[in-house]
Design an enzyme around this catalytic site. Structure first.
Site, PDB file in Angstrom:
ATOM      1  N   ASN A  75     -44.907 -35.574-122.141  1.00 51.93           N
ATOM      2  CA  ASN A  75     -45.046 -35.260-123.564  1.00 51.93           C
ATOM      3  C   ASN A  75     -44.447 -33.914-123.948  1.00 51.93           C
ATOM      4  O   ASN A  75     -43.972 -33.742-125.077  1.00 51.93           O
ATOM      5  CB  ASN A  75     -46.516 -35.310-123.973  1.00 51.93           C
ATOM      6  CG  ASN A  75     -47.043 -36.735-124.036  1.00 51.93           C
ATOM      7  OD1 ASN A  75     -46.293 -37.664-124.307  1.00 51.93           O
ATOM      8  ND2 ASN A  75     -48.319 -36.911-123.764  1.00 51.93           N
ATOM      9  N   ASN A  80     -48.116 -31.512-125.997  1.00 48.95           N
ATOM     10  CA  ASN A  80     -47.358 -32.497-126.770  1.00 48.95           C
ATOM     11  C   ASN A  80     -46.713 -31.915-128.021  1.00 48.95           C
ATOM     12  O   ASN A  80     -46.024 -32.630-128.750  1.00 48.95           O
ATOM     13  CB  ASN A  80     -48.241 -33.698-127.131  1.00 48.95           C
ATOM     14  CG  ASN A  80     -49.433 -33.325-127.974  1.00 48.95           C
ATOM     15  OD1 ASN A  80     -49.742 -32.139-128.135  1.00 48.95           O
ATOM     16  ND2 ASN A  80     -50.109 -34.316-128.530  1.00 48.95           N
ATOM     17  N   PHE A  91     -50.304 -26.467-127.183  1.00 49.01           N
ATOM     18  CA  PHE A  91     -50.644 -27.671-126.419  1.00 49.01           C
ATOM     19  C   PHE A  91     -49.363 -28.439-126.086  1.00 49.01           C
ATOM     20  O   PHE A  91     -48.378 -28.397-126.799  1.00 49.01           O
ATOM     21  CB  PHE A  91     -51.692 -28.558-127.099  1.00 49.01           C
ATOM     22  CG  PHE A  91     -53.063 -27.945-127.045  1.00 49.01           C
ATOM     23  CD1 PHE A  91     -53.818 -28.010-125.891  1.00 49.01           C
ATOM     24  CD2 PHE A  91     -53.565 -27.257-128.132  1.00 49.01           C
ATOM     25  CE1 PHE A  91     -55.065 -27.417-125.819  1.00 49.01           C
ATOM     26  CE2 PHE A  91     -54.821 -26.662-128.076  1.00 49.01           C
ATOM     27  CZ  PHE A  91     -55.567 -26.737-126.907  1.00 49.01           C
ATOM     28  N   TYR A 147     -57.920 -25.540-118.797  1.00 51.69           N
ATOM     29  CA  TYR A 147     -56.732 -26.255-118.318  1.00 51.69           C
ATOM     30  C   TYR A 147     -55.973 -25.490-117.233  1.00 51.69           C
ATOM     31  O   TYR A 147     -55.022 -26.016-116.663  1.00 51.69           O
ATOM     32  CB  TYR A 147     -55.764 -26.515-119.475  1.00 51.69           C
ATOM     33  CG  TYR A 147     -56.336 -27.347-120.592  1.00 51.69           C
ATOM     34  CD1 TYR A 147     -56.517 -28.720-120.447  1.00 51.69           C
ATOM     35  CD2 TYR A 147     -56.700 -26.765-121.799  1.00 51.69           C
ATOM     36  CE1 TYR A 147     -57.047 -29.495-121.472  1.00 51.69           C
ATOM     37  CE2 TYR A 147     -57.229 -27.526-122.843  1.00 51.69           C
ATOM     38  CZ  TYR A 147     -57.403 -28.893-122.672  1.00 51.69           C
ATOM     39  OH  TYR A 147     -57.924 -29.643-123.686  1.00 51.69           O
TER      40      TYR A 147
END
Length: 200
Positions: free
Chosen positions: A127, A81, A79, A24
């Site tokens: 998010n 969210n 992460f 990512y």
């Protein structure tokens, strides 16, 4: 560090939003991590694992002397969210009031590379912000880094999880540098002055 209180010299908490993992690292959604990495580099610090499920580096920004400010720069490892959990744990550990919390994040509704600094507001479908706001309320600062809208009919979720394009990467270092400058200005000079300089 023994003094984690929220007094006059209590720290600011700067949370760069992104997703952990090398796959990512270059994504548009990870520009908050990129800004956090640059801030840590400027302070001469290295990120270390923290019990809050985040990586943190502590230091000072601003001119040496009375003008400098204590900061904790963090990258949640939960992460995107689920960013609210680590952010809340860091807020509690360092006893940081919401007024000294800054989230650095990508923003779809702003042209690529443009910045907007603000206090409070909605999450605009982001998010990471949604998770933080659910945990802490909305009254924290945001440094919004424009990534623009997806081309054609590309779904937003696909767009934010793609790396910046080759054309965008030519200017990315400059824009990340400017965003780090904006974070420092917000901490040292206050929101209004920083907005006057960096909101575009």
């Amino acid at each position: 560090m023994t003094d984690t209180g929220a007094g006059a010299d209590g720290p600011w908490l700067i949370v760069g939003l992104g997703n952990p993992g090398s796959e990512y690292a270059g994504n548009r959604h990870n520009v908050g991590f990129m800004v956090a990495d640059l801030l840590a580099e400027r302070m001469g610090g290295r990120f270390k694992a923290h019990k809050s499920r985040a990586q943190v580096v502590e230091g000072r920004i601003g001119s040496p002397g009375p003008g400098s400010r204590r900061v904790v720069v963090a990258k949640p490892m939960s992460f995107m969210n689920l960013s609210g959990g680590p952010t809340t744990a860091l807020r509690d550990f360092y006893k940081v009031p919401a007024a000294r919390l800054i989230a650095v994040h990508d923003e779809l509704d702003i042209d690529y590379g443009a910045l907007r600094l603000k206090l409070g507001g909605g999450d605009n479908g982001h998010n990471g912000l949604k998770s933080i706001t659910k945990s802490l309320g909305a009254e924290y600062h945001r440094v919004r880094f424009g990534i623009g809208r997806p081309p054609g009919r590309m779904p937003v979720a696909d767009f934010v999880l793609k790396d910046f394009s080759s054309a965008e990467r030519k200017e990315l270092a400059y824009f990340v540098d400017r965003a780090a400058d904006a974070v420092e200005a917000l901490v040292v000079d206050g929101l209004e002055r920083a907005q006057g300089t960096y909101n575009s």
